[in-house]
Enzyme design. Structure first.
Site, short mmCIF file in Angstrom:
data_model
loop_
_atom_site.label_atom_id
_atom_site.label_comp_id
_atom_site.label_asym_id
_atom_site.label_seq_id
_atom_site.Cartn_x
_atom_site.Cartn_y
_atom_site.Cartn_z
CG HIS A 41 -1.70 -1.11 1.55
ND1 HIS A 41 -3.04 -1.11 1.24
CD2 HIS A 41 -1.44 -2.31 2.13
CE1 HIS A 41 -3.58 -2.26 1.63
NE2 HIS A 41 -2.62 -3.01 2.17
CD GLU A 52 -0.95 1.20 4.31
OE1 GLU A 52 -0.57 2.00 3.43
OE2 GLU A 52 -2.14 0.91 4.50
CG HIS A 54 -5.06 -1.26 -1.32
ND1 HIS A 54 -5.30 -0.16 -0.53
CD2 HIS A 54 -6.08 -2.11 -1.09
CE1 HIS A 54 -6.44 -0.35 0.13
NE2 HIS A 54 -6.92 -1.53 -0.19
CG ASP A 109 -3.07 2.17 -2.08
OD1 ASP A 109 -4.27 2.03 -2.37
OD2 ASP A 109 -2.54 1.60 -1.11
#
Length: 172
Positions: free
Chosen positions: A37, A119, A158, A168
């Site tokens: 992400h 992330e 994602h 993303d």
């Protein structure tokens, strides 16, 4: 070198920030997917502290008007890699982090059940930093050793699992 502590599902050598936004994985579910992400809070700001606060459920909604729009969300990821390549862990890899939302991979819904979320602090338009890419590669190798079913084709963005909702981590 980073290694997982046997029973905790936590990587040694990383700060562990215990997110409440997780729960137990369903029984008999094997982790076989990594989801990458990109996140910035507020949008296009690359300071990791507000992201950490968001994942921990203590984001100060008075800091930015955008935060009032997301205050109701309960989101986390297993790992966050900041622009300096510093990684923090928020959820044990043995638990289900709430990172994928409504999602599907190869006909399987509820991607959070069988994936690990990583992330990167950034956005869809900006290159990530070289140290982020290096740290991401290192973390992927560690996770692939732990979960051999996470092949190269099972490291996705994602946008690959929620294409109608997410863009993303973007083309970079």
């Amino acid at each position: 070198s980073l290694v997982f502590k046997n029973d905790s599902g936590r990587l040694s050598g990383l700060p562990f920030l215990d997110s409440p936004h997780c729960d137990d994985r369903p029984n008999n579910i094997e982790v076989d997917l990594l989801v990458i992400h990109a996140i910035s809070l507020p949008p296009n700001s690359f300071d990791a502290q507000d992201i950490k606060d968001f994942f921990l459920g203590c984001l100060d909604i008075g800091k930015d008007k955008f935060y009032r729009e997301i205050a109701h969300l309960r989101v986390s990821a297993h790992f966050l890699i900041d622009r300096n390549g510093v990684t923090a862990q928020f959820v044990s890899h043995k638990q289900r982090a709430w990172h994928a939302g409504v999602s599907s991979f190869k006909g399987r819904d509820k991607v959070n059940d069988f994936s690990i979320g990583i992330e990167l602090v950034g956005n869809d338009e900006t290159l990530f930093t070289e140290v982020q890419y290096q740290e991401l590669a290192r973390l992927i190798l560690i996770l692939q050793e732990l979960y051999p079913k996470i092949s190269k084709g099972r490291v996705v963005g994602h946008s690959d699992i929620a294409p109608s909702r997410k863009t993303d981590p973007g083309p970079n």
